[in-house]
Scaffold this motif. Sequence first.
Motif, PDB file in Angstrom:
ATOM      1  N   LEU A  65       0.808  -1.219   0.000  1.00  0.00           N
ATOM      2  CA  LEU A  65       0.000   0.000   0.000  1.00  0.00           C
ATOM      3  C   LEU A  65       0.844   1.274   0.000  1.00  0.00           C
ATOM      4  O   LEU A  65       0.425   2.290  -0.569  1.00  0.00           O
ATOM      5  N   GLY A  66       2.016   1.230   0.622  1.00  0.00           N
ATOM      6  CA  GLY A  66       2.879   2.411   0.605  1.00  0.00           C
ATOM      7  C   GLY A  66       3.371   2.737  -0.784  1.00  0.00           C
ATOM      8  O   GLY A  66       3.326   3.891  -1.230  1.00  0.00           O
ATOM      9  N   ALA A  67       3.831   1.727  -1.503  1.00  0.00           N
ATOM     10  CA  ALA A  67       4.285   1.954  -2.876  1.00  0.00           C
ATOM     11  C   ALA A  67       3.121   2.350  -3.767  1.00  0.00           C
ATOM     12  O   ALA A  67       3.238   3.263  -4.594  1.00  0.00           O
ATOM     13  N   LEU A  68       1.981   1.700  -3.624  1.00  0.00           N
ATOM     14  CA  LEU A  68       0.811   2.025  -4.436  1.00  0.00           C
ATOM     15  C   LEU A  68       0.355   3.463  -4.200  1.00  0.00           C
ATOM     16  O   LEU A  68       0.011   4.175  -5.147  1.00  0.00           O
ATOM     17  N   THR A  69       0.400   3.894  -2.956  1.00  0.00           N
ATOM     18  CA  THR A  69      -0.024   5.256  -2.630  1.00  0.00           C
ATOM     19  C   THR A  69       0.874   6.293  -3.279  1.00  0.00           C
ATOM     20  O   THR A  69       0.395   7.217  -3.947  1.00  0.00           O
ATOM     21  N   PHE A  70       2.186   6.153  -3.107  1.00  0.00           N
ATOM     22  CA  PHE A  70       3.091   7.189  -3.586  1.00  0.00           C
ATOM     23  C   PHE A  70       3.407   7.071  -5.074  1.00  0.00           C
ATOM     24  O   PHE A  70       3.815   8.045  -5.697  1.00  0.00           O
ATOM     25  N   TRP A  71       3.252   5.886  -5.662  1.00  0.00           N
ATOM     26  CA  TRP A  71       3.576   5.717  -7.076  1.00  0.00           C
ATOM     27  C   TRP A  71       2.361   5.863  -7.979  1.00  0.00           C
ATOM     28  O   TRP A  71       2.510   6.202  -9.143  1.00  0.00           O
ATOM     29  N   VAL A  72       1.157   5.597  -7.451  1.00  0.00           N
ATOM     30  CA  VAL A  72      -0.021   5.613  -8.314  1.00  0.00           C
ATOM     31  C   VAL A  72      -1.057   6.630  -7.838  1.00  0.00           C
ATOM     32  O   VAL A  72      -1.476   7.497  -8.608  1.00  0.00           O
ATOM     33  N   LEU A  73      -1.489   6.526  -6.586  1.00  0.00           N
ATOM     34  CA  LEU A  73      -2.622   7.324  -6.131  1.00  0.00           C
ATOM     35  C   LEU A  73      -2.318   8.814  -6.037  1.00  0.00           C
ATOM     36  O   LEU A  73      -3.120   9.633  -6.496  1.00  0.00           O
ATOM     37  N   ILE A  74      -1.201   9.186  -5.455  1.00  0.00           N
ATOM     38  CA  ILE A  74      -0.877  10.612  -5.332  1.00  0.00           C
ATOM     39  C   ILE A  74      -0.621  11.255  -6.697  1.00  0.00           C
ATOM     40  O   ILE A  74      -1.187  12.318  -6.986  1.00  0.00           O
ATOM     41  N   PRO A  75       0.193  10.664  -7.601  1.00  0.00           N
ATOM     42  CA  PRO A  75       0.333  11.275  -8.920  1.00  0.00           C
ATOM     43  C   PRO A  75      -0.980  11.324  -9.710  1.00  0.00           C
ATOM     44  O   PRO A  75      -1.246  12.304 -10.405  1.00  0.00           O
ATOM     45  N   ALA A  76      -1.804  10.291  -9.583  1.00  0.00           N
ATOM     46  CA  ALA A  76      -3.088  10.302 -10.300  1.00  0.00           C
ATOM     47  C   ALA A  76      -4.001  11.396  -9.762  1.00  0.00           C
ATOM     48  O   ALA A  76      -4.689  12.071 -10.537  1.00  0.00           O
ATOM     49  N   SER A  77      -4.012  11.584  -8.447  1.00  0.00           N
ATOM     50  CA  SER A  77      -4.852  12.644  -7.886  1.00  0.00           C
ATOM     51  C   SER A  77      -4.346  14.032  -8.285  1.00  0.00           C
ATOM     52  O   SER A  77      -5.145  14.934  -8.530  1.00  0.00           O
ATOM     53  N   ARG A  78      -3.041  14.202  -8.396  1.00  0.00           N
ATOM     54  CA  ARG A  78      -2.514  15.494  -8.845  1.00  0.00           C
ATOM     55  C   ARG A  78      -2.851  15.745 -10.313  1.00  0.00           C
ATOM     56  O   ARG A  78      -3.186  16.872 -10.690  1.00  0.00           O
ATOM     57  N   GLN A  79      -2.766  14.702 -11.127  1.00  0.00           N
ATOM     58  CA  GLN A  79      -3.142  14.855 -12.539  1.00  0.00           C
ATOM     59  C   GLN A  79      -4.625  15.189 -12.669  1.00  0.00           C
ATOM     60  O   GLN A  79      -5.006  16.038 -13.476  1.00  0.00           O
ATOM     61  N   LEU A  80      -5.459  14.534 -11.892  1.00  0.00           N
ATOM     62  CA  LEU A  80      -6.889  14.802 -11.929  1.00  0.00           C
ATOM     63  C   LEU A  80      -7.194  16.215 -11.458  1.00  0.00           C
ATOM     64  O   LEU A  80      -7.997  16.919 -12.072  1.00  0.00           O
ATOM     65  N   ARG A  81      -6.525  16.643 -10.389  1.00  0.00           N
ATOM     66  CA  ARG A  81      -6.733  17.996  -9.883  1.00  0.00           C
ATOM     67  C   ARG A  81      -6.291  19.033 -10.901  1.00  0.00           C
ATOM     68  O   ARG A  81      -6.979  20.035 -11.135  1.00  0.00           O
ATOM     69  N   ASP A  82      -5.142  18.800 -11.562  1.00  0.00           N
ATOM     70  CA  ASP A  82      -4.688  19.730 -12.592  1.00  0.00           C
ATOM     71  C   ASP A  82      -5.641  19.766 -13.775  1.00  0.00           C
ATOM     72  O   ASP A  82      -5.904  20.832 -14.339  1.00  0.00           O
ATOM     73  N   ALA A  83      -6.153  18.612 -14.166  1.00  0.00           N
ATOM     74  CA  ALA A  83      -7.093  18.567 -15.284  1.00  0.00           C
ATOM     75  C   ALA A  83      -8.386  19.297 -14.941  1.00  0.00           C
ATOM     76  O   ALA A  83      -8.954  20.007 -15.779  1.00  0.00           O
ATOM     77  N   LEU A  84      -8.862  19.135 -13.710  1.00  0.00           N
ATOM     78  CA  LEU A  84     -10.081  19.831 -13.303  1.00  0.00           C
ATOM     79  C   LEU A  84      -9.851  21.325 -13.177  1.00  0.00           C
ATOM     80  O   LEU A  84     -10.717  22.129 -13.510  1.00  0.00           O
ATOM     81  N   ASN A  85      -8.693  21.741 -12.685  1.00  0.00           N
ATOM     82  CA  ASN A  85      -8.392  23.174 -12.568  1.00  0.00           C
ATOM     83  C   ASN A  85      -8.200  23.819 -13.925  1.00  0.00           C
ATOM     84  O   ASN A  85      -8.558  24.979 -14.116  1.00  0.00           O
ATOM     85  N   ASP A  86      -7.638  23.108 -14.890  1.00  0.00           N
ATOM     86  CA  ASP A  86      -7.487  23.652 -16.242  1.00  0.00           C
ATOM     87  C   ASP A  86      -8.840  23.868 -16.888  1.00  0.00           C
ATOM     88  O   ASP A  86      -9.051  24.841 -17.596  1.00  0.00           O
ATOM     89  N   GLY A  87      -9.791  22.997 -16.629  1.00  0.00           N
ATOM     90  CA  GLY A  87     -11.152  23.160 -17.163  1.00  0.00           C
ATOM     91  C   GLY A  87     -11.839  24.345 -16.547  1.00  0.00           C
ATOM     92  O   GLY A  87     -12.589  25.062 -17.209  1.00  0.00           O
ATOM     93  N   ASP A  88     -11.594  24.639 -15.273  1.00  0.00           N
ATOM     94  CA  ASP A  88     -12.195  25.796 -14.623  1.00  0.00           C
ATOM     95  C   ASP A  88     -11.604  27.088 -15.161  1.00  0.00           C
ATOM     96  O   ASP A  88     -12.298  28.071 -15.321  1.00  0.00           O
ATOM     97  N   ASP A  89     -10.304  27.110 -15.460  1.00  0.00           N
ATOM     98  CA  ASP A  89      -9.676  28.309 -15.996  1.00  0.00           C
ATOM     99  C   ASP A  89     -10.188  28.630 -17.398  1.00  0.00           C
ATOM    100  O   ASP A  89     -10.386  29.788 -17.738  1.00  0.00           O
ATOM    101  N   ASP A  90     -10.423  27.613 -18.211  1.00  0.00           N
ATOM    102  CA  ASP A  90     -10.950  27.833 -19.546  1.00  0.00           C
ATOM    103  C   ASP A  90     -12.376  28.378 -19.517  1.00  0.00           C
ATOM    104  O   ASP A  90     -12.742  29.233 -20.299  1.00  0.00           O
ATOM    105  N   ALA A  91     -13.186  27.892 -18.586  1.00  0.00           N
ATOM    106  CA  ALA A  91     -14.565  28.362 -18.474  1.00  0.00           C
ATOM    107  C   ALA A  91     -14.598  29.791 -17.952  1.00  0.00           C
ATOM    108  O   ALA A  91     -15.437  30.583 -18.359  1.00  0.00           O
ATOM    109  N   ALA A  92     -13.693  30.154 -17.060  1.00  0.00           N
ATOM    110  CA  ALA A  92     -13.661  31.504 -16.518  1.00  0.00           C
ATOM    111  C   ALA A  92     -13.159  32.505 -17.549  1.00  0.00           C
ATOM    112  O   ALA A  92     -13.547  33.667 -17.539  1.00  0.00           O
ATOM    113  N   ALA A  93     -12.307  32.068 -18.472  1.00  0.00           N
ATOM    114  CA  ALA A  93     -11.768  32.969 -19.491  1.00  0.00           C
ATOM    115  C   ALA A  93     -12.820  33.316 -20.539  1.00  0.00           C
ATOM    116  O   ALA A  93     -12.782  34.396 -21.130  1.00  0.00           O
ATOM    117  N   ASN A  94     -13.765  32.450 -20.789  1.00  0.00           N
ATOM    118  CA  ASN A  94     -14.816  32.714 -21.801  1.00  0.00           C
ATOM    119  C   ASN A  94     -15.856  33.537 -21.177  1.00  0.00           C
ATOM    120  O   ASN A  94     -16.606  34.168 -21.193  1.00  0.00           O
TER     121      ASN A  94
END
Length: 94
Positions: A65-94
Amino acid sequence: MADEFMKGFALFTIGGLGWITFGGWYRTPSYYQVSQLVNPAEGVNTAYGEVGLLAGDVLFWLMILGALTFWVLIPASRQLRDALNDGDDDAAAN
């Protein structure tokens, strides 16, 4: 990313070494058998033996679980958060 990799690698290493140590003490009746470290524990009649078995199981799951957390879950959550924040910035710019 290198920081998460090293944290996951440290937990994987510590958990693996601990699991091998406790497995060698409590789950390996003979070094000439093919299946070692996964045998059921035999002859554990003391409280210290039970704690050793519990520690071995905890260290096994720390390794997984330690390796799974730091190698998969944390990077995936950061990618998801960045993808969601990029979508919010595009909607606010229009």
